[in-house]
Design a protein around this motif. Structure first.
Motif, PDB file in Angstrom:
ATOM      1  N   SER A  81       0.834  -1.210   0.000  1.00 25.09           N
ATOM      2  CA  SER A  81       0.000   0.000   0.000  1.00 25.09           C
ATOM      3  C   SER A  81       0.862   1.251   0.000  1.00 25.09           C
ATOM      4  N   GLY A  82       1.953   1.212   0.769  1.00 33.68           N
ATOM      5  CA  GLY A  82       2.869   2.351   0.800  1.00 33.68           C
ATOM      6  C   GLY A  82       3.547   2.583  -0.534  1.00 33.68           C
ATOM      7  N   LEU A  83       3.922   1.499  -1.219  1.00 31.45           N
ATOM      8  CA  LEU A  83       4.536   1.637  -2.543  1.00 31.45           C
ATOM      9  C   LEU A  83       3.551   2.239  -3.539  1.00 31.45           C
ATOM     10  N   ILE A  84       2.293   1.811  -3.462  1.00 34.56           N
ATOM     11  CA  ILE A  84       1.265   2.342  -4.365  1.00 34.56           C
ATOM     12  C   ILE A  84       1.089   3.843  -4.142  1.00 34.56           C
ATOM     13  N   LYS A  85       1.063   4.243  -2.880  1.00 35.51           N
ATOM     14  CA  LYS A  85       0.902   5.673  -2.575  1.00 35.51           C
ATOM     15  C   LYS A  85       2.110   6.485  -3.040  1.00 35.51           C
ATOM     16  N   LYS A  86       3.293   5.931  -2.850  1.00 33.37           N
ATOM     17  CA  LYS A  86       4.514   6.673  -3.172  1.00 33.37           C
ATOM     18  C   LYS A  86       4.773   6.758  -4.674  1.00 33.37           C
ATOM     19  N   TYR A  87       4.510   5.667  -5.404  1.00 36.50           N
ATOM     20  CA  TYR A  87       4.887   5.598  -6.817  1.00 36.50           C
ATOM     21  C   TYR A  87       3.689   5.487  -7.765  1.00 36.50           C
ATOM     22  N   GLY A  88       2.488   5.660  -7.238  1.00 38.88           N
ATOM     23  CA  GLY A  88       1.281   5.443  -8.033  1.00 38.88           C
ATOM     24  C   GLY A  88       1.166   6.288  -9.282  1.00 38.88           C
ATOM     25  N   ASP A  89       1.815   7.452  -9.298  1.00 39.18           N
ATOM     26  CA  ASP A  89       1.722   8.308 -10.488  1.00 39.18           C
ATOM     27  C   ASP A  89       2.835   8.002 -11.497  1.00 39.18           C
ATOM     28  N   GLN A  90       3.786   7.154 -11.119  1.00 38.57           N
ATOM     29  CA  GLN A  90       4.907   6.855 -12.007  1.00 38.57           C
ATOM     30  C   GLN A  90       4.876   5.439 -12.571  1.00 38.57           C
ATOM     31  N   LEU A  91       4.119   4.562 -11.920  1.00 40.12           N
ATOM     32  CA  LEU A  91       4.011   3.180 -12.370  1.00 40.12           C
ATOM     33  C   LEU A  91       2.543   2.790 -12.470  1.00 40.12           C
ATOM     34  N   ASN A  92       2.282   1.805 -13.302  1.00 43.79           N
ATOM     35  CA  ASN A  92       0.947   1.214 -13.363  1.00 43.79           C
ATOM     36  C   ASN A  92       0.920   0.023 -12.406  1.00 43.79           C
ATOM     37  N   PHE A  93       0.302   0.214 -11.253  1.00 41.13           N
ATOM     38  CA  PHE A  93       0.195  -0.878 -10.287  1.00 41.13           C
ATOM     39  C   PHE A  93      -0.979  -1.769 -10.633  1.00 41.13           C
ATOM     40  N   LYS A  94      -0.748  -3.059 -10.534  1.00 40.86           N
ATOM     41  CA  LYS A  94      -1.792  -4.052 -10.777  1.00 40.86           C
ATOM     42  C   LYS A  94      -1.662  -5.119  -9.692  1.00 40.86           C
ATOM     43  N   ILE A  95      -2.778  -5.654  -9.273  1.00 38.91           N
ATOM     44  CA  ILE A  95      -2.783  -6.756  -8.307  1.00 38.91           C
ATOM     45  C   ILE A  95      -3.364  -7.977  -8.999  1.00 38.91           C
ATOM     46  N   VAL A  96      -2.628  -9.081  -8.940  1.00 37.20           N
ATOM     47  CA  VAL A  96      -3.124 -10.345  -9.481  1.00 37.20           C
ATOM     48  C   VAL A  96      -3.386 -11.277  -8.306  1.00 37.20           C
ATOM     49  N   HIS A 101      -9.560 -21.294  -4.444  1.00 36.92           N
ATOM     50  CA  HIS A 101     -10.506 -21.938  -3.541  1.00 36.92           C
ATOM     51  C   HIS A 101     -11.550 -21.010  -2.947  1.00 36.92           C
ATOM     52  N   LYS A 102     -11.339 -19.701  -3.049  1.00 37.03           N
ATOM     53  CA  LYS A 102     -12.311 -18.772  -2.482  1.00 37.03           C
ATOM     54  C   LYS A 102     -12.605 -17.670  -3.484  1.00 37.03           C
ATOM     55  N   ASN A 103     -13.747 -17.089  -3.322  1.00 33.84           N
ATOM     56  CA  ASN A 103     -14.133 -15.972  -4.188  1.00 33.84           C
ATOM     57  C   ASN A 103     -13.927 -14.658  -3.449  1.00 33.84           C
ATOM     58  N   PHE A 104     -13.211 -13.761  -4.085  1.00 35.22           N
ATOM     59  CA  PHE A 104     -12.991 -12.423  -3.549  1.00 35.22           C
ATOM     60  C   PHE A 104     -13.375 -11.439  -4.637  1.00 35.22           C
ATOM     61  N   THR A 105     -14.032 -10.378  -4.255  1.00 35.25           N
ATOM     62  CA  THR A 105     -14.404  -9.381  -5.246  1.00 35.25           C
ATOM     63  C   THR A 105     -13.250  -8.398  -5.432  1.00 35.25           C
ATOM     64  N   ILE A 106     -13.283  -7.720  -6.559  1.00 35.48           N
ATOM     65  CA  ILE A 106     -12.284  -6.686  -6.833  1.00 35.48           C
ATOM     66  C   ILE A 106     -12.330  -5.620  -5.740  1.00 35.48           C
ATOM     67  N   GLU A 107     -13.525  -5.245  -5.340  1.00 38.83           N
ATOM     68  CA  GLU A 107     -13.674  -4.204  -4.324  1.00 38.83           C
ATOM     69  C   GLU A 107     -13.070  -4.631  -2.990  1.00 38.83           C
ATOM     70  N   ALA A 115      -6.500   1.163  -2.047  1.00 34.16           N
ATOM     71  CA  ALA A 115      -6.095   1.756  -3.327  1.00 34.16           C
ATOM     72  C   ALA A 115      -7.025   1.303  -4.445  1.00 34.16           C
ATOM     73  N   ASP A 116      -7.323   2.223  -5.326  1.00 34.06           N
ATOM     74  CA  ASP A 116      -8.178   1.928  -6.475  1.00 34.06           C
ATOM     75  C   ASP A 116      -7.307   1.522  -7.656  1.00 34.06           C
ATOM     76  N   VAL A 117      -6.692   0.344  -7.550  1.00 33.49           N
ATOM     77  CA  VAL A 117      -5.826  -0.161  -8.614  1.00 33.49           C
ATOM     78  C   VAL A 117      -6.508  -1.357  -9.283  1.00 33.49           C
ATOM     79  N   PRO A 118      -6.190  -1.619 -10.543  1.00 31.59           N
ATOM     80  CA  PRO A 118      -6.800  -2.759 -11.218  1.00 31.59           C
ATOM     81  C   PRO A 118      -6.461  -4.076 -10.528  1.00 31.59           C
ATOM     82  N   VAL A 119      -7.459  -4.942 -10.402  1.00 29.84           N
ATOM     83  CA  VAL A 119      -7.291  -6.263  -9.790  1.00 29.84           C
ATOM     84  C   VAL A 119      -7.694  -7.314 -10.810  1.00 29.84           C
TER      85      VAL A 119
END
Length: 199
Positions: A81-96, A101-107, A115-119
């Motif tokens: 989360s800290g990396l996303i805040k610090k470098y969010g305007d310079q890199l495209n952060f994505k979470i894979v 075995h479980k269902n998790f929503t993007i939200e 952070a509102d990053v693509p998942v």
């Protein structure tokens, strides 16, 4: 005599319990993740096919491979989360998210990181990048070449500034300096193995 025997048994049981807790909560996470038998090595510098869905805007891409059930993944959420805040305007952060075995929503995932990053729920991306454990950091340069694949830090909680491997790689890429030379603690996978994400 009976009291000494009971005391000895109690101490042995206590020692076993402490050893088991240490193994479960600390030591097993310091062991490297076994390399799968069918693992296909992806060399640094290899071109990574991101596909049409991954818009990059000519920025480097930072992919965080994450499993909500993996203790190692949970430990470093604040660091990522800290990396996303610090470098969010310079890199495209994505979470894979790598969890079959479980269902998790993007939200839900975005809320964990604040952070509102693509998942994405795309295990194929892990294969493309040579990832076989979570958590792992992957940095892809603007030419879509694999710049870094490895750990965030040598400590579980990512608190050692001298071994902030992923951040060091980010800084080197953004400053266009020579890629840092990392040791095995940075590049050898530690964490929960795929596909079951167990340790």
């Amino acid at each position: 005599m009976a009291k000494k025997l009971l005391l000895g048994l109690w101490l042995c049981l206590l020692l076993f319990a402490i050893s088991y807790l240490f193994w479960q909560n600390e030591f097993k996470y310091s062991l490297p993740t076994p390399v799968p038998k069918n693992y296909h090595q992806i060399a640094m510098g290899s071109r990574i096919d991101l596909g049409k869905c991954w818009v990059t805007n000519n920025k480097p891409v930072f992919i965080h491979f994450f499993n909500p059930d993996c203790p190692c993944s949970r430990f470093n959420i604040p660091h990522v989360s800290g990396l996303i805040k610090k470098y969010g305007d310079q890199l495209n952060f994505k979470i894979v998210v790598l969890n079959k075995h479980k269902n998790f929503t993007i939200e839900e995932i975005q809320k964990k990181f604040g952070a509102d990053v693509p998942v994405y729920f795309d295990s194929a991306m892990a294969e493309k990048c040579g990832v076989f454990s979570t958590p792992q950091a992957v940095i892809i340069d603007p030419s879509h070449n694999l710049y870094y694949r490895g750990n965030y830090n040598k400590t579980r909680y990512c608190t050692n500034a001298d071994s902030n491997y992923a951040q060091m790689a980010i800084d080197a890429l953004l400053q266009q300096t020579k890629s840092p030379s990392f040791n095995a603690l940075a590049l050898r996978a530690y964490g929960c193995s795929l596909p079951k994400c167990t340790k």
